[in-house]
Design a protein around this motif. Sequence first.
Motif, PDB file in Angstrom:
ATOM      1  N   LYS A  83       0.903  -1.261  -0.144  1.00  0.00           N
ATOM      2  CA  LYS A  83       0.028  -0.073  -0.019  1.00  0.00           C
ATOM      3  C   LYS A  83       0.812   1.315   0.065  1.00  0.00           C
ATOM      4  O   LYS A  83       0.589   2.179  -0.806  1.00  0.00           O
ATOM      5  CB  LYS A  83      -0.935  -0.130   1.140  1.00  0.00           C
ATOM      6  CG  LYS A  83      -1.919  -1.109   1.146  1.00  0.00           C
ATOM      7  CD  LYS A  83      -2.887  -1.183   2.236  1.00  0.00           C
ATOM      8  CE  LYS A  83      -3.862  -2.013   2.372  1.00  0.00           C
ATOM      9  NZ  LYS A  83      -4.895  -2.118   3.609  1.00  0.00           N
ATOM     10  N   GLU A  84       1.887   1.431   0.887  1.00  0.00           N
ATOM     11  CA  GLU A  84       2.676   2.458   1.090  1.00  0.00           C
ATOM     12  C   GLU A  84       3.840   2.255   0.108  1.00  0.00           C
ATOM     13  O   GLU A  84       5.087   1.954   0.662  1.00  0.00           O
ATOM     14  CB  GLU A  84       3.078   2.787   2.430  1.00  0.00           C
ATOM     15  CG  GLU A  84       1.812   3.059   3.390  1.00  0.00           C
ATOM     16  CD  GLU A  84       1.013   4.205   2.702  1.00  0.00           C
ATOM     17  OE1 GLU A  84       1.657   5.316   2.360  1.00  0.00           O
ATOM     18  OE2 GLU A  84      -0.439   4.379   3.097  1.00  0.00           O
ATOM     19  N   LYS A  85       3.854   2.313  -1.230  1.00  0.00           N
ATOM     20  CA  LYS A  85       5.217   1.862  -1.919  1.00  0.00           C
ATOM     21  C   LYS A  85       5.640   3.021  -2.552  1.00  0.00           C
ATOM     22  O   LYS A  85       6.581   2.923  -3.200  1.00  0.00           O
ATOM     23  CB  LYS A  85       4.675   0.630  -3.128  1.00  0.00           C
ATOM     24  CG  LYS A  85       3.679   1.242  -3.851  1.00  0.00           C
ATOM     25  CD  LYS A  85       3.271   0.079  -4.634  1.00  0.00           C
ATOM     26  CE  LYS A  85       1.853   0.249  -5.801  1.00  0.00           C
ATOM     27  NZ  LYS A  85       1.663  -1.030  -6.282  1.00  0.00           N
ATOM     28  N   LEU A  86       4.934   4.450  -2.650  1.00  0.00           N
ATOM     29  CA  LEU A  86       5.343   5.504  -3.367  1.00  0.00           C
ATOM     30  C   LEU A  86       6.652   5.757  -2.888  1.00  0.00           C
ATOM     31  O   LEU A  86       7.829   6.289  -3.898  1.00  0.00           O
ATOM     32  CB  LEU A  86       4.618   6.598  -3.057  1.00  0.00           C
ATOM     33  CG  LEU A  86       4.596   7.788  -4.130  1.00  0.00           C
ATOM     34  CD1 LEU A  86       4.629   7.387  -5.290  1.00  0.00           C
ATOM     35  CD2 LEU A  86       3.831   8.829  -3.845  1.00  0.00           C
TER      36      LEU A  86
END
Length: 370
Positions: A83-86
Amino acid sequence: DKKGILFIGITLAINISMIYLTYYVYPQPKTAPLVGYIAGNVPSIQFSELLIPENIFYDLANNIIPSIVIFSLLIGIALMYLKEKLPLMNSLQNLVEALTRITGWIARITPIGTFIIIANQAGTIQFATIKQVSTYIILYIVCISIIVFWIFPRITNMLSHIPSHTWLKQLFPILLLAYTTNVVIVCLPYIIELLHKEMTAIDPTNEKAQTQIQGTVSIIFNLPLGSLFITMFVFFASIFYNTILSLSSQAELFFTTFLTSLGAVGIGSWINSLTFILDSLGLPIEALNLYLTTIPFTSGFQAMTSVIQIASISLLITLACRKRMQFHFMKIVKGCLITFVPVIILYGLIKTFNPLPEMLMASVMPINRI
Protein backbone atom coordinates in the motif's frame (compact mmCIF):
# COMPACT_ATOMS: atom_id res chain seq x y z
CA ASP A 1 -0.55 -8.43 -23.86
CA LYS A 2 -1.71 -11.46 -25.90
CA LYS A 3 -0.66 -9.83 -29.18
CA GLY A 4 2.84 -9.26 -27.80
CA ILE A 5 3.14 -12.92 -26.81
CA LEU A 6 1.91 -13.90 -30.28
CA PHE A 7 4.53 -11.80 -32.08
CA ILE A 8 7.30 -13.06 -29.79
CA GLY A 9 6.16 -16.65 -30.38
CA ILE A 10 6.16 -16.14 -34.16
CA THR A 11 9.67 -14.68 -33.99
CA LEU A 12 10.96 -17.61 -31.94
CA ALA A 13 9.30 -20.03 -34.36
CA ILE A 14 10.97 -18.32 -37.35
CA ASN A 15 14.37 -18.33 -35.63
CA ILE A 16 14.14 -22.01 -34.68
CA SER A 17 12.92 -22.94 -38.17
CA MET A 18 15.86 -21.14 -39.78
CA ILE A 19 18.27 -22.83 -37.36
CA TYR A 20 16.91 -26.25 -38.31
CA LEU A 21 17.02 -25.40 -42.03
CA THR A 22 20.70 -24.55 -41.62
CA TYR A 23 21.29 -27.73 -39.61
CA TYR A 24 19.59 -29.67 -42.40
CA VAL A 25 22.01 -28.41 -45.07
CA TYR A 26 25.18 -28.93 -43.02
CA PRO A 27 27.27 -31.25 -45.23
CA GLN A 28 28.23 -34.57 -43.69
CA PRO A 29 31.98 -34.85 -43.02
CA LYS A 30 33.82 -37.04 -45.52
CA THR A 31 36.66 -38.03 -43.20
CA ALA A 32 36.25 -40.18 -40.14
CA PRO A 33 37.91 -39.10 -36.88
CA LEU A 34 40.87 -41.07 -35.63
CA VAL A 35 39.35 -41.21 -32.17
CA GLY A 36 35.71 -40.76 -31.32
CA TYR A 37 34.66 -38.34 -28.64
CA ILE A 38 32.97 -40.07 -25.73
CA ALA A 39 31.23 -37.89 -23.21
CA GLY A 40 31.28 -39.45 -19.78
CA ASN A 41 29.77 -38.18 -16.55
CA VAL A 42 27.66 -35.55 -18.31
CA PRO A 43 26.26 -33.27 -15.59
CA SER A 44 22.51 -33.07 -15.43
CA ILE A 45 21.03 -29.60 -15.44
CA GLN A 46 19.43 -28.53 -12.21
CA PHE A 47 16.89 -26.03 -13.52
CA SER A 48 15.79 -25.23 -9.98
CA GLU A 49 19.30 -23.99 -9.20
CA LEU A 50 19.35 -22.06 -12.46
CA LEU A 51 15.96 -20.39 -11.93
CA ILE A 52 15.51 -20.07 -8.16
CA PRO A 53 17.88 -17.50 -6.64
CA GLU A 54 19.32 -19.07 -3.48
CA ASN A 55 21.82 -16.21 -3.07
CA ILE A 56 21.09 -13.20 -5.26
CA PHE A 57 24.53 -11.68 -4.62
CA TYR A 58 26.20 -14.88 -5.83
CA ASP A 59 23.98 -14.84 -8.92
CA LEU A 60 24.85 -11.21 -9.59
CA ALA A 61 28.57 -11.87 -9.17
CA ASN A 62 28.49 -14.94 -11.44
CA ASN A 63 26.17 -13.50 -14.12
CA ILE A 64 23.44 -16.12 -13.61
CA ILE A 65 20.84 -14.14 -15.56
CA PRO A 66 17.77 -16.44 -15.16
CA SER A 67 17.95 -16.27 -11.36
CA ILE A 68 18.39 -12.50 -11.48
CA VAL A 69 15.36 -12.13 -13.77
CA ILE A 70 13.20 -14.37 -11.54
CA PHE A 71 14.30 -12.45 -8.44
CA SER A 72 13.46 -9.12 -10.09
CA LEU A 73 10.03 -10.40 -11.16
CA LEU A 74 9.27 -11.59 -7.63
CA ILE A 75 10.25 -8.18 -6.22
CA GLY A 76 8.06 -6.42 -8.79
CA ILE A 77 5.05 -8.65 -8.05
CA ALA A 78 5.51 -8.15 -4.31
CA LEU A 79 5.62 -4.37 -4.76
CA MET A 80 2.25 -4.49 -6.51
CA TYR A 81 0.60 -5.53 -3.23
CA LEU A 82 2.23 -2.90 -1.02
CA LYS A 83 0.00 0.00 0.00
CA GLU A 84 2.70 2.48 0.99
CA LYS A 85 5.06 1.88 -1.92
CA LEU A 86 5.43 5.41 -3.31
CA PRO A 87 8.61 6.32 -1.35
CA LEU A 88 10.24 3.04 -2.37
CA MET A 89 9.15 3.45 -5.99
CA ASN A 90 10.67 6.95 -6.08
CA SER A 91 13.92 5.56 -4.72
CA LEU A 92 13.89 2.76 -7.29
CA GLN A 93 13.19 5.28 -10.06
CA ASN A 94 16.24 7.27 -9.00
CA LEU A 95 18.25 4.04 -8.94
CA VAL A 96 17.05 3.18 -12.45
CA GLU A 97 18.11 6.60 -13.72
CA ALA A 98 21.53 6.18 -12.10
CA LEU A 99 21.97 2.70 -13.57
CA THR A 100 20.82 3.98 -16.97
CA ARG A 101 23.53 6.61 -16.85
CA ILE A 102 26.12 4.01 -15.86
CA THR A 103 24.93 1.81 -18.72
CA GLY A 104 25.42 4.75 -21.07
CA TRP A 105 29.01 5.14 -19.88
CA ILE A 106 29.66 1.43 -20.35
CA ALA A 107 28.01 1.49 -23.78
CA ARG A 108 30.48 4.16 -24.89
CA ILE A 109 33.54 2.05 -24.11
CA THR A 110 32.06 -1.38 -24.88
CA PRO A 111 32.68 -1.10 -28.65
CA ILE A 112 36.35 -0.46 -27.87
CA GLY A 113 36.57 -3.58 -25.72
CA THR A 114 34.69 -5.59 -28.33
CA PHE A 115 37.05 -4.35 -31.03
CA ILE A 116 40.08 -5.35 -28.94
CA ILE A 117 38.68 -8.86 -28.33
CA ILE A 118 37.87 -9.40 -32.00
CA ALA A 119 41.19 -7.88 -33.16
CA ASN A 120 43.14 -10.13 -30.82
CA GLN A 121 41.19 -13.19 -31.93
CA ALA A 122 41.50 -12.31 -35.62
CA GLY A 123 45.22 -11.73 -35.24
CA THR A 124 45.81 -15.19 -33.79
CA ILE A 125 43.53 -17.19 -36.10
CA GLN A 126 45.25 -19.84 -38.17
CA PHE A 127 44.12 -20.39 -41.74
CA ALA A 128 43.61 -24.11 -41.11
CA THR A 129 41.18 -23.29 -38.28
CA ILE A 130 39.18 -20.93 -40.49
CA LYS A 131 38.96 -23.65 -43.13
CA GLN A 132 37.52 -26.05 -40.55
CA VAL A 133 34.69 -23.68 -39.60
CA SER A 134 34.18 -22.02 -43.00
CA THR A 135 31.02 -24.04 -43.72
CA TYR A 136 29.46 -22.86 -40.47
CA ILE A 137 30.43 -19.23 -41.10
CA ILE A 138 29.01 -19.23 -44.63
CA LEU A 139 25.71 -20.83 -43.62
CA TYR A 140 25.43 -18.56 -40.57
CA ILE A 141 25.84 -15.42 -42.68
CA VAL A 142 23.35 -16.71 -45.27
CA CYS A 143 20.79 -17.53 -42.56
CA ILE A 144 21.11 -14.20 -40.76
CA SER A 145 21.08 -12.19 -44.00
CA ILE A 146 17.80 -13.84 -45.02
CA ILE A 147 16.24 -12.99 -41.65
CA VAL A 148 17.51 -9.41 -41.55
CA PHE A 149 17.14 -8.33 -45.17
CA TRP A 150 14.24 -10.50 -46.35
CA ILE A 151 11.95 -12.10 -43.77
CA PHE A 152 11.37 -9.41 -41.14
CA PRO A 153 11.05 -6.43 -43.48
CA ARG A 154 8.37 -8.39 -45.36
CA ILE A 155 6.58 -9.44 -42.16
CA THR A 156 6.50 -5.79 -41.10
CA ASN A 157 4.98 -4.89 -44.46
CA MET A 158 2.32 -7.62 -44.15
CA LEU A 159 0.99 -6.19 -40.87
CA SER A 160 1.60 -2.45 -41.24
CA HIS A 161 1.47 0.45 -43.67
CA ILE A 162 5.26 0.51 -44.05
CA PRO A 163 6.72 -0.99 -47.27
CA SER A 164 9.47 -3.52 -46.64
CA HIS A 165 12.13 -1.53 -48.50
CA THR A 166 11.22 1.64 -46.58
CA TRP A 167 11.45 -0.13 -43.22
CA LEU A 168 14.81 -1.61 -44.16
CA LYS A 169 16.07 1.76 -45.38
CA GLN A 170 15.05 3.44 -42.11
CA LEU A 171 16.72 0.72 -40.05
CA PHE A 172 19.89 0.51 -42.15
CA PRO A 173 21.94 3.08 -40.13
CA ILE A 174 20.98 1.28 -36.90
CA LEU A 175 21.84 -2.09 -38.42
CA LEU A 176 25.19 -0.73 -39.52
CA LEU A 177 25.82 0.55 -35.99
CA ALA A 178 24.97 -2.90 -34.58
CA TYR A 179 27.27 -4.62 -37.06
CA THR A 180 30.25 -2.35 -36.37
CA THR A 181 29.91 -2.25 -32.57
CA ASN A 182 28.44 -5.74 -31.95
CA VAL A 183 26.56 -4.16 -29.04
CA VAL A 184 22.76 -4.07 -29.30
CA ILE A 185 22.21 -1.88 -26.24
CA VAL A 186 23.93 1.02 -28.00
CA CYS A 187 21.24 0.85 -30.70
CA LEU A 188 18.22 0.99 -28.37
CA PRO A 189 17.92 4.82 -28.20
CA TYR A 190 17.92 4.99 -32.00
CA ILE A 191 15.30 2.22 -32.25
CA ILE A 192 13.09 4.08 -29.76
CA GLU A 193 13.54 7.33 -31.68
CA LEU A 194 12.62 5.63 -34.98
CA LEU A 195 9.50 4.00 -33.51
CA HIS A 196 8.44 7.25 -31.88
CA LYS A 197 8.78 8.98 -35.26
CA GLU A 198 6.60 6.34 -36.92
CA MET A 199 3.93 6.50 -34.22
CA THR A 200 3.91 10.30 -34.25
CA ALA A 201 3.22 10.22 -37.99
CA ILE A 202 0.31 7.82 -37.40
CA ASP A 203 -1.16 9.36 -34.23
CA PRO A 204 0.42 12.73 -33.33
CA THR A 205 -2.04 13.37 -30.47
CA ASN A 206 -1.04 10.31 -28.43
CA GLU A 207 1.27 11.47 -25.65
CA LYS A 208 1.70 8.02 -24.05
CA ALA A 209 3.32 6.47 -27.10
CA GLN A 210 6.87 7.36 -26.06
CA THR A 211 6.54 5.68 -22.66
CA GLN A 212 4.97 2.56 -24.12
CA ILE A 213 7.61 2.31 -26.84
CA GLN A 214 10.42 2.56 -24.29
CA GLY A 215 8.85 -0.14 -22.13
CA THR A 216 8.20 -2.45 -25.08
CA VAL A 217 11.72 -2.08 -26.49
CA SER A 218 13.24 -2.73 -23.04
CA ILE A 219 11.24 -5.94 -22.59
CA ILE A 220 11.96 -7.27 -26.09
CA PHE A 221 15.66 -6.41 -25.71
CA ASN A 222 15.97 -8.73 -22.70
CA LEU A 223 14.48 -11.70 -24.57
CA PRO A 224 16.95 -14.15 -26.16
CA LEU A 225 16.01 -13.60 -29.81
CA GLY A 226 19.33 -13.05 -31.57
CA SER A 227 21.16 -15.00 -28.84
CA LEU A 228 19.17 -18.09 -29.81
CA PHE A 229 21.43 -18.49 -32.85
CA ILE A 230 24.18 -19.77 -30.56
CA THR A 231 22.40 -23.11 -31.03
CA MET A 232 23.44 -23.06 -34.68
CA PHE A 233 27.06 -23.35 -33.57
CA VAL A 234 26.18 -26.09 -31.09
CA PHE A 235 24.67 -28.14 -33.93
CA PHE A 236 27.84 -27.55 -35.94
CA ALA A 237 29.99 -28.63 -32.97
CA SER A 238 27.96 -31.82 -32.57
CA ILE A 239 28.76 -32.75 -36.19
CA PHE A 240 32.37 -31.61 -35.90
CA TYR A 241 32.95 -33.84 -32.86
CA ASN A 242 30.82 -36.69 -34.20
CA THR A 243 28.33 -36.43 -31.34
CA ILE A 244 24.70 -36.99 -32.23
CA LEU A 245 22.18 -34.82 -30.38
CA SER A 246 18.97 -36.71 -29.64
CA LEU A 247 15.58 -34.99 -29.82
CA SER A 248 15.55 -34.64 -26.04
CA SER A 249 19.04 -33.10 -26.16
CA GLN A 250 17.88 -30.67 -28.85
CA ALA A 251 14.88 -29.64 -26.75
CA GLU A 252 17.21 -29.22 -23.78
CA LEU A 253 19.54 -27.16 -25.97
CA PHE A 254 16.88 -24.62 -26.93
CA PHE A 255 15.41 -24.44 -23.43
CA THR A 256 18.83 -23.98 -21.82
CA THR A 257 19.85 -21.38 -24.40
CA PHE A 258 16.63 -19.46 -23.78
CA LEU A 259 17.19 -19.42 -20.01
CA THR A 260 20.91 -18.63 -20.03
CA SER A 261 20.49 -15.89 -22.66
CA LEU A 262 17.79 -13.90 -20.83
CA GLY A 263 19.12 -10.37 -20.53
CA ALA A 264 22.41 -11.40 -22.14
CA VAL A 265 24.37 -8.44 -23.51
CA GLY A 266 27.37 -8.71 -25.81
CA ILE A 267 30.06 -11.24 -26.58
CA GLY A 268 30.93 -11.98 -22.95
CA SER A 269 27.38 -13.13 -22.23
CA TRP A 270 27.32 -15.26 -25.39
CA ILE A 271 30.53 -17.00 -24.31
CA ASN A 272 29.17 -17.62 -20.79
CA SER A 273 25.98 -19.05 -22.23
CA LEU A 274 27.82 -21.29 -24.71
CA THR A 275 30.17 -22.60 -22.02
CA PHE A 276 27.20 -23.66 -19.90
CA ILE A 277 25.44 -25.25 -22.90
CA LEU A 278 28.49 -27.25 -24.01
CA ASP A 279 28.98 -28.54 -20.49
CA SER A 280 25.31 -29.47 -20.04
CA LEU A 281 25.17 -31.40 -23.34
CA GLY A 282 28.45 -33.21 -22.82
CA LEU A 283 30.17 -31.58 -25.80
CA PRO A 284 33.91 -30.85 -25.52
CA ILE A 285 34.71 -27.49 -24.02
CA GLU A 286 37.40 -27.17 -26.72
CA ALA A 287 34.54 -26.22 -29.05
CA LEU A 288 34.63 -22.82 -27.37
CA ASN A 289 37.92 -22.11 -29.13
CA LEU A 290 36.25 -22.79 -32.47
CA TYR A 291 33.44 -20.41 -31.52
CA LEU A 292 35.95 -17.68 -30.64
CA THR A 293 37.46 -18.19 -34.09
CA THR A 294 34.10 -17.46 -35.73
CA ILE A 295 33.26 -14.36 -33.67
CA PRO A 296 35.02 -11.84 -35.97
CA PHE A 297 32.84 -13.08 -38.83
CA THR A 298 29.50 -13.71 -37.09
CA SER A 299 29.07 -11.37 -34.10
CA GLY A 300 28.04 -8.38 -36.19
CA PHE A 301 25.38 -10.40 -37.96
CA GLN A 302 24.00 -11.69 -34.66
CA ALA A 303 23.72 -8.11 -33.39
CA MET A 304 21.87 -7.09 -36.57
CA THR A 305 19.38 -9.91 -36.04
CA SER A 306 18.61 -8.64 -32.55
CA VAL A 307 18.16 -5.08 -33.80
CA ILE A 308 15.72 -5.82 -36.60
CA GLN A 309 13.69 -8.21 -34.45
CA ILE A 310 13.51 -5.78 -31.51
CA ALA A 311 12.49 -2.94 -33.82
CA SER A 312 9.95 -4.95 -35.85
CA ILE A 313 8.28 -6.67 -32.88
CA SER A 314 8.11 -3.43 -30.89
CA LEU A 315 6.55 -1.63 -33.86
CA LEU A 316 3.92 -4.33 -34.41
CA ILE A 317 3.05 -4.53 -30.69
CA THR A 318 2.66 -0.74 -30.49
CA LEU A 319 0.48 -0.71 -33.61
CA ALA A 320 -1.64 -3.59 -32.28
CA CYS A 321 -2.20 -1.88 -28.92
CA ARG A 322 -3.50 1.20 -30.74
CA LYS A 323 -5.54 -0.86 -33.22
CA ARG A 324 -3.46 0.51 -36.07
CA MET A 325 -2.20 -2.82 -37.32
CA GLN A 326 -3.38 -3.81 -40.79
CA PHE A 327 -4.69 -7.37 -40.93
CA HIS A 328 -5.73 -8.55 -44.38
CA PHE A 329 -5.90 -12.33 -44.61
CA MET A 330 -5.14 -12.66 -48.33
CA LYS A 331 -2.29 -10.15 -48.10
CA ILE A 332 -0.73 -12.19 -45.27
CA VAL A 333 -1.16 -15.51 -47.10
CA LYS A 334 0.33 -14.10 -50.30
CA GLY A 335 3.12 -12.42 -48.35
CA CYS A 336 3.98 -15.66 -46.51
CA LEU A 337 4.17 -17.58 -49.77
CA ILE A 338 6.37 -14.97 -51.43
CA THR A 339 8.56 -14.74 -48.32
CA PHE A 340 9.09 -18.34 -47.25
CA VAL A 341 8.84 -20.43 -50.44
CA PRO A 342 12.03 -18.91 -51.99
CA VAL A 343 13.86 -19.54 -48.70
CA ILE A 344 12.88 -23.22 -48.71
CA ILE A 345 13.87 -23.53 -52.39
CA LEU A 346 17.25 -21.90 -51.68
CA TYR A 347 18.04 -24.31 -48.86
CA GLY A 348 16.85 -27.22 -50.99
CA LEU A 349 19.28 -26.20 -53.73
CA ILE A 350 22.12 -25.89 -51.22
CA LYS A 351 21.36 -29.37 -49.89
CA THR A 352 21.12 -30.86 -53.38
CA PHE A 353 24.20 -29.36 -55.02
CA ASN A 354 26.31 -28.89 -51.86
CA PRO A 355 28.50 -25.97 -53.00
CA LEU A 356 29.97 -25.55 -49.50
CA PRO A 357 33.57 -26.28 -48.47
CA GLU A 358 34.29 -29.81 -47.30
CA MET A 359 33.58 -30.18 -43.59
CA LEU A 360 36.39 -31.88 -41.67
CA MET A 361 35.84 -33.42 -38.27
CA ALA A 362 38.35 -33.08 -35.48
CA SER A 363 41.07 -35.66 -36.00
CA VAL A 364 42.09 -36.13 -32.39
CA MET A 365 39.63 -35.82 -29.54
CA PRO A 366 39.63 -36.76 -25.89
CA ILE A 367 38.39 -40.26 -25.12
CA ASN A 368 36.60 -39.41 -21.90
CA ARG A 369 35.19 -36.46 -20.10
CA ILE A 370 35.82 -36.16 -16.40
